[in-house]
Design an enzyme around this catalytic site. Structure first.
Site, PDB file in Angstrom:
ATOM      1  N   TRP A 102      -0.186   8.111 -11.798  1.00  0.00           N
ATOM      2  CA  TRP A 102       1.133   7.747 -11.267  1.00  0.00           C
ATOM      3  C   TRP A 102       1.876   6.845 -12.238  1.00  0.00           C
ATOM      4  O   TRP A 102       3.079   7.007 -12.451  1.00  0.00           O
ATOM      5  CB  TRP A 102       1.024   7.119  -9.875  1.00  0.00           C
ATOM      6  CG  TRP A 102       0.417   8.095  -8.915  1.00  0.00           C
ATOM      7  CD1 TRP A 102      -0.816   8.028  -8.336  1.00  0.00           C
ATOM      8  CD2 TRP A 102       1.008   9.328  -8.448  1.00  0.00           C
ATOM      9  NE1 TRP A 102      -1.018   9.138  -7.548  1.00  0.00           N
ATOM     10  CE2 TRP A 102       0.069   9.942  -7.601  1.00  0.00           C
ATOM     11  CE3 TRP A 102       2.220   9.968  -8.681  1.00  0.00           C
ATOM     12  CZ2 TRP A 102       0.315  11.171  -6.965  1.00  0.00           C
ATOM     13  CZ3 TRP A 102       2.467  11.186  -8.063  1.00  0.00           C
ATOM     14  CH2 TRP A 102       1.528  11.772  -7.217  1.00  0.00           C
TER      15      TRP A 102
ATOM     16  N   ASP B  59       4.893  -0.472  -8.220  1.00  0.00           N
ATOM     17  CA  ASP B  59       4.705   0.681  -7.339  1.00  0.00           C
ATOM     18  C   ASP B  59       3.532   0.333  -6.417  1.00  0.00           C
ATOM     19  O   ASP B  59       2.381   0.309  -6.852  1.00  0.00           O
ATOM     20  CB  ASP B  59       4.387   1.917  -8.193  1.00  0.00           C
ATOM     21  CG  ASP B  59       4.014   3.138  -7.347  1.00  0.00           C
ATOM     22  OD1 ASP B  59       3.992   3.023  -6.106  1.00  0.00           O
ATOM     23  OD2 ASP B  59       3.736   4.198  -7.937  1.00  0.00           O
TER      24      ASP B  59
ATOM     25  N   LYS C  43       1.138   6.509   3.159  1.00  0.00           N
ATOM     26  CA  LYS C  43      -0.257   6.066   3.167  1.00  0.00           C
ATOM     27  C   LYS C  43      -0.432   4.962   4.202  1.00  0.00           C
ATOM     28  O   LYS C  43      -1.070   5.162   5.231  1.00  0.00           O
ATOM     29  CB  LYS C  43      -0.687   5.622   1.777  1.00  0.00           C
ATOM     30  CG  LYS C  43      -0.651   6.803   0.800  1.00  0.00           C
ATOM     31  CD  LYS C  43      -0.405   6.385  -0.602  1.00  0.00           C
ATOM     32  CE  LYS C  43       0.140   7.471  -1.493  1.00  0.00           C
ATOM     33  NZ  LYS C  43      -0.650   8.673  -1.620  1.00  0.00           N
TER      34      LYS C  43
END
Ligand SMILES: Cc1ncc(COP(=O)(O)O)c(C=O)c1O
Length: 361
Positions: free
Chosen positions: A103, A173, A197
């Site tokens: 990511w 992030d 999530k």
């Protein structure tokens, strides 16, 4: 109701059962309006209450001061990979990035496309088995920002000590560990997290941005990619992902009812301790894939002695009512994602299964 599995999916992931029940009970007739929330204007008093309520809960749970804006945007966390450089790169300044996995790499790719990228550190050479030490980071004093990925969903690593970036704004992030532990969120100038999530369904991204950063946004970007557009309109510039924000609000309220971040942190600590203890007890059988001091509390990744045994483990776990344990397709192995909504009982079921599986195989 059909039996629900213990859901170890990495995201979209388990949500609190209480929240799902509320969503079901309110779905056809939202609070006596005679319509579903998804049939309703986002300019209605009902949605105003949801939007304001969700923003207030983010502030309260994360103890944010008044100089932060909370936004609910579409486009997933991946859109933030581009929105950040669009807004903050230029004037000869680079965005500094730490590459700790897939990511981060995707965020880096976007920064390179849009402006100048400076690699502050990387654990790629080590197959992303560790998080770089804060002292190893090379942060140019004039960088536009330093970008970190707090939890690496695929590799199973997590930041536990934060770098001091001096006057360089810290961006993070937090898609896969937001609201899972207490942190001094005031360290960060910009935080973003896809909701799917720890916070709700896919389709909403929570962005938390400090006022002085809003003042630094570059002019000339498409309207939807300018943070100021959304900040000025409290995330109501265009039609927001209203149903998602509604569920995020319910999940945040659930976190508050548990006792806030201090309480969920305690539960998350217990969960990860139990599973990592098994990895430490049987290191030749359950082989952890990351350095102990970089272990993620959210995504526990490990290998078994062979790929056949891994397949058998995942298949038998599924038959026993535990799903989502397959490692990411890019790395293989087993991954147990234990976000806030995975209960101690769910984790205990996995731990007992791991003990029995090792004995039998
Ligand atoms: C840490 C991290 N960042 C970003 C993303 C991408 O999120 P989205 O699919 O919302 O774009 C993910 C998705 O799993 C993630 O785990």
């Amino acid at each position: 109701m059909a039996d629900r599995i213990v859901n170890f999916n990495p995201g979209p992931a388990a949500l609190p059962l209480e929240v799902l029940r509320t969503v079901r009970s309110e779905f056809l007739d939202y609070r006596s309006t005679g319509m579903s929330l998804i049939e309703m204007s986002h300019r209605s008093p009902e949605y105003d209450e949801i939007n304001n309520g969700a923003m207030a809960l983010v502030r309260e749970l994360m103890v944010l001061s008044d100089n932060y804006k909370v936004l609910f945007l579409g486009g997933g966390a991946s859109t933030q990979f581009a929105m950040i450089p669009f807004n903050f790169l230029g004037d000869g300044k680079a965005g500094a990035y730490v590459d700790t996995g897939s990511w981060s790499s995707k965020a880096i790719k976007e920064a390179k496309t849009i402006g100048m990228m400076h690699l502050a550190a990387s654990s790629k050479e080590d197959s992303y088995r560790h998080i770089p030490k804060p002292s190893e980071l090379d942060i140019p004093a004039d960088a536009a920002y330093l970008h970190l990925t707090s939890n690496n969903t695929i590799y199973g690593t997590q930041w536990h000590d934060w770098p001091d970036a001096g006057d360089v704004p810290l961006f993070c992030d937090m898609s896969s560990d937001v609201c899972s532990r207490q942190l001094d969120f005031g360290k960060f100038s910009l935080i973003y997290a896809g909701a799917q999530k720890n916070l709700g369904p896919a389709g909403v991204t929570v962005v938390i941005i400090r006022d002085d950063l809003l003042e630094r946004c570059k002019d000339g970007n498409p309207t939807m990619l300018d943070y100021r557009t959304h900040a000025e309109k409290d995330s109501l510039f265009n039609t927001p992902p209203a149903f998602g924000v509604y569920i995020v609000r319910l999940v945040l309220q659930w976190i508050k009812d548990q006792g806030g971040l201090a309480a969920v942190e305690k539960v998350n600590f217990k969960k990860k301790e139990r599973i990592y203890q098994l990895l430490d007890l049987y290191p030749d059988y359950y082989r952890g894939t990351v350095e102990p001091d970089s272990r993620s509390w959210m995504n526990i990744t490990f290998r078994l002695p062979s790929e056949d045994l891994e397949k058998k483990f995942i298949t038998e776990a599924k038959a026993a009512g535990m799903g989502g344990l397959k490692g990411h397709r890019s790395v293989g192995g087993v991954r147990a994602s234990m976000y806030n909504a995975v209960t101690i009982e769910g984790m205990e079921k996995l731990a007992r299964f791991m003990e029995a599986f090792k004995k039998g195989n």
